[in-house]
Design an enzyme around this catalytic site. Structure first.
Site, PDB file in Angstrom:
ATOM      1  N   GLY A 202     -13.245   0.200  -5.827  1.00 55.17           N
ATOM      2  CA  GLY A 202     -13.323   1.012  -4.615  1.00 55.17           C
ATOM      3  C   GLY A 202     -13.999   0.232  -3.493  1.00 55.17           C
TER       4      GLY A 202
ATOM      5  N   THR B 160      -8.805   0.696 -10.077  1.00 51.37           N
ATOM      6  CA  THR B 160      -8.137  -0.510  -9.578  1.00 51.37           C
ATOM      7  C   THR B 160      -8.245  -1.662 -10.576  1.00 51.37           C
ATOM      8  OG1 THR B 160      -8.729   0.199  -7.335  1.00 51.37           O
ATOM      9  CG2 THR B 160      -8.006  -2.080  -7.561  1.00 51.37           C
TER      10      THR B 160
ATOM     11  N   SER C 167      -7.993   0.666   2.831  1.00 51.93           N
ATOM     12  CA  SER C 167      -8.383   0.175   1.515  1.00 51.93           C
ATOM     13  C   SER C 167      -9.586  -0.747   1.646  1.00 51.93           C
ATOM     14  CB  SER C 167      -7.211  -0.592   0.902  1.00 51.93           C
ATOM     15  OG  SER C 167      -7.615  -1.259  -0.277  1.00 51.93           O
TER      16      SER C 167
ATOM     17  N   GLU D  22      -5.764   4.175  -7.434  1.00 51.06           N
ATOM     18  CA  GLU D  22      -6.964   4.773  -6.837  1.00 51.06           C
ATOM     19  C   GLU D  22      -7.965   5.165  -7.925  1.00 51.06           C
ATOM     20  OE1 GLU D  22      -9.517   4.879  -4.875  1.00 51.06           O
ATOM     21  OE2 GLU D  22      -9.745   7.033  -5.079  1.00 51.06           O
TER      22      GLU D  22
ATOM     23  N   ARG E 115       0.834  -1.199   0.000  1.00 51.30           N
ATOM     24  CA  ARG E 115       0.000   0.000   0.000  1.00 51.30           C
ATOM     25  C   ARG E 115       0.873   1.255   0.000  1.00 51.30           C
ATOM     26  NH1 ARG E 115      -5.153   1.477  -1.359  1.00 51.30           N
ATOM     27  NH2 ARG E 115      -6.316   2.523   0.286  1.00 51.30           N
TER      28      ARG E 115
ATOM     29  N   GLU F 220      -3.775   7.838  -4.087  1.00 52.81           N
ATOM     30  CA  GLU F 220      -4.264   6.915  -3.050  1.00 52.81           C
ATOM     31  C   GLU F 220      -4.573   7.611  -1.733  1.00 52.81           C
ATOM     32  OE1 GLU F 220      -5.779   3.578  -3.398  1.00 52.81           O
ATOM     33  OE2 GLU F 220      -4.034   3.737  -4.701  1.00 52.81           O
TER      34      GLU F 220
HETATM   35  N1  GLY Z   1      -8.283   2.686  -3.812  1.00 50.30           N
HETATM   36  C1  GLY Z   1      -9.245   1.692  -3.619  1.00 50.30           C
HETATM   37  C2  GLY Z   1      -9.007   0.871  -2.398  1.00 50.30           C
HETATM   38  O1  GLY Z   1      -7.903   0.846  -1.914  1.00 50.30           O
HETATM   39  O2  GLY Z   1      -9.896   0.265  -1.904  1.00 50.30           O
END
Ligand code: GLY
Length: 593
Positions: free
Chosen positions: A492, A404, A470, A424, A103, A443
């Site tokens: 998302g 994503t 996330s 993101e 991440r 992000e």
């Molecule tokens: N950016 C989407 C997630 O991390 O859930």
């Protein structure tokens, strides 16, 4: 930056395969059945590259990295080396599941008010926060690939970047999804010469059927292959990233109009040099005879999917009563989202995570669901200190972007990779790093800009070196200690419900995997209105509405773009991708049957 003219369409076989090609192109439809290894991604070129690696003797990790690097070329608006993600790996020899948390992290100087405008004390509008240097976290994707290759792969990262570099050099055919993603981002992309030159040739999105090349990204991949990932985290590429963040390269001659100020960020070369992967234990929950492994914090995916499955198990849903199963699916999703919003962030303690994924917590939450009446949304989070059904103070729902990408890979030795990665929003922060050919992530907008939990603490506020929460939910399911299913999705916050719903369809409602993937979707994320695809609302609305479920007034065009592999025993595999969503995905097996 070198920009080549867009050329006439070329066939896939001529653009993606390594020279000399040793095999015919694999089947590239949404379903493939066979043995010897399988790959499912949203994109035929990436799937073909992954299958080629497997055919040449690479393992699932090698193929996943090569396919992921290719997605960085062909799906550049969803994922790439400018972003981060979560890699879940089942090791057949050790019979164990491990994860890599790649991440993005915020800068060391990031404060809680990172997204609050000092001029008026109000949070920035989302587009203003997104298209800025403020939204960029230190990317973790390259470090993830390097670590996975070293720990579990059989090829060097350098060699696994080569097919993707060739695709970037030779180009790939633009499809309708790619063109639409550019069109949706044209105003933002048009503010930066490096982005506009690459993706707005002649000032407009590339035509469907034209060939998209990215020689700068090919060069970047080859530079990394030669010099190692230090050139990214401590060298020339890193310096270019930091320059782009701190001094957004806004064009003197923009294409189109962008009405927000484009603010600089504070990410430094020290932030990049200090980036560290994490290797948290996966989340683990039991659903009937299945053991479900998911991604732990900073993703909320594993905890939320695990909690919702525990609630569904307790409610004893099954395929004989589809309405009941969907009612409990929607209610369990809402409850799990309330809890994840209240309790789950980068620094949630292991004891809280354990509690949220426990059967006792499922009992505490499931007892709130009425079999005949939907709860009023938003539902409050549960009280982690209590043992009964008492609700805690209310918390608000949080939305995330819908970008994503996801891939699923298995090899002939039984190893499995489930990998979700992202920049993101579709198009990230809209800035291609000049001369390097990749988009930066936004992000950090996955943090809450201000507190969402009333007087209770919000676990997902910005902080120094912190990772934003996330929803990514790469999931590997074992049965009798062996892989049964691996799946994941972009989307998302809807990732959680898409993964949950595919599991519900396959395991509870007894659909085949391809049917479970294709079935219409709905996402209840603790909001008054359920977001649903039109086909879900028209098929199930008549049964669910009388129970009190309400749908948003506008249907979702699509939810998720999942990929999955089911293991059917004796080495058999069903690779599955979307038949329609995001233009349709590409599943393939090494030996079709
Ligand atoms: N950016 C989407 C997630 O991390 O859930």
């Amino acid at each position: 930056m070198r920009i080549l003219p867009v050329l006439a369409a070329a066939s896939l076989t001529t653009v993606f395969l390594a020279a000399p090609a040793t095999a015919a192109p694999p089947a590239l439809g949404p379903t493939a059945t066979g043995y010897g290894g399988a790959v499912s991604t949203v994109d035929p070129t990436a799937t073909a590259v992954g299958i080629d690696v497997l055919r040449r003797g690479g393992n699932a990790v090698d193929a996943a990295i090569a396919a992921a690097a290719t997605l960085g070329v062909t799906e550049p608006f969803s994922a790439g080396i400018g972003g981060g993600g979560f890699f879940v790996y089942y090791d057949a020899k050790r019979r164990s599941v491990s994860t890599i948390d790649g991440r993005e992290t915020g800068p060391a100087t990031m404060r809680e008010d990172h997204f609050v405008d000092p001029a008026d004390g109000l949070p920035y509008d989302f587009p203003e926060a997104r298209v800025s240097g403020l939204s960029v976290g230190t990317p973790g994707t390259l470090a993830t690939w390097q670590s996975a290759a070293r720990k579990w792969g059989t090829r060097s990262l350098a060699s696994l970047l080569q097919p993707a570099a060739r695709v970037a050099d030779r180009g790939f055919p633009v499809d309708a999804t790619f063109r639409q993603q550019v069109a949706d981002n044209a105003a933002a992309f048009g503010q930066f010469d490096a982005t506009a030159e690459l993706y707005l040739p002649g000032g407009a999105p590339p035509a469907v059927g034209s060939v998209q090349r990215n020689p700068d990204l090919a060069d970047t991949y080859r530079l990394i292959a030669r010099q190692g990932i230090d050139v990214f985290y401590r060298g020339l590429v890193g310096r270019d990233i930091v320059r782009t963040v701190q001094h957004p390269p806004v064009s003197d001659t923009p294409v189109g109009t962008w009405t927000f100020p484009i603010r600089p960020g504070t990410l430094t070369t020290a932030d990049l040099a200090g980036y560290e992967l994490r290797h948290p234990a996966p989340t683990k929950s039991q659903f009937r005879d299945l053991t479900v492994y998911g991604m732990s914090t900073p993703s909320s995916g594993g905890v939320a999917v695990g909690e919702a499955l525990n609630i569904l198990e307790r409610a004893r849903v099954d395929g004989r009563d589809v309405t009941k199963a969907l009612h409990y699916y929607l209610e369990a999703s809402a409850l799990a989202f309330a809890d994840r919003n209240r309790y789950v962030g980068a620094y949630t303690s292991p004891s809280v995570l354990k509690k949220l994924i426990s059967d006792s917590w499922a009992a505490q939450r499931e007892c709130q669901i009425s079999p005949t009446r939907a709860l009023t949304k938003p539902v409050p989070p549960g009280d982690i200190t209590a043992t009964g059904c008492t609700p805690a103070p209310v918390g608000g729902p949080v939305e995330q972007g819908v970008s994503t990408t996801n891939l699923t890979v298995a090899d002939r030795w039984g190893n499995v990779v489930e990998y979700t990665f992202t920049i993101e929003q579709t198009g990230g922060n809209a800035m291609v790093v000049p001369g390097r050919g990749f988009l930066l992530n936004n992000e950090l907008t996955d943090f809450n800009f201000t507190g969402t939990q009333g007087t209770a603490p919000d676990p997902n506020l910005p902080g120094p070196n912190k990772r934003p929460r996330s929803s990514m939910s790469p999931t590997i399911v074992l049965k009798d200690g062996k892989p049964f299913l691996a799946l994941g999705s972009p989307g998302g916050a809807t990732i959680i419900t898409t993964v949950l719903q595919v599991l519900l369809n396959r395991v509870v409602l007894g659909m085949s995997l391809p049917d479970a993937m294709a079935a219409p979707r709905a996402s209840q994320r603790n909001s008054a209105g359920i977001q649903a695809e039109a086909a879900f609302r028209t098929t199930y609305g008549p049964q669910l509405t009388p129970l009190g479920h309400a749908f948003t007034t506008v249907d979702a065009p699509e939810l998720g773009a999942a990929t999955a592999i089911e293991f059917t025993g004796r080495g058999g595999m069903i690779a599955s991708a979307e038949p329609v969503r995001r233009g349709g995905g590409a599943a393939a097996v090494v030996h079709p049957r």
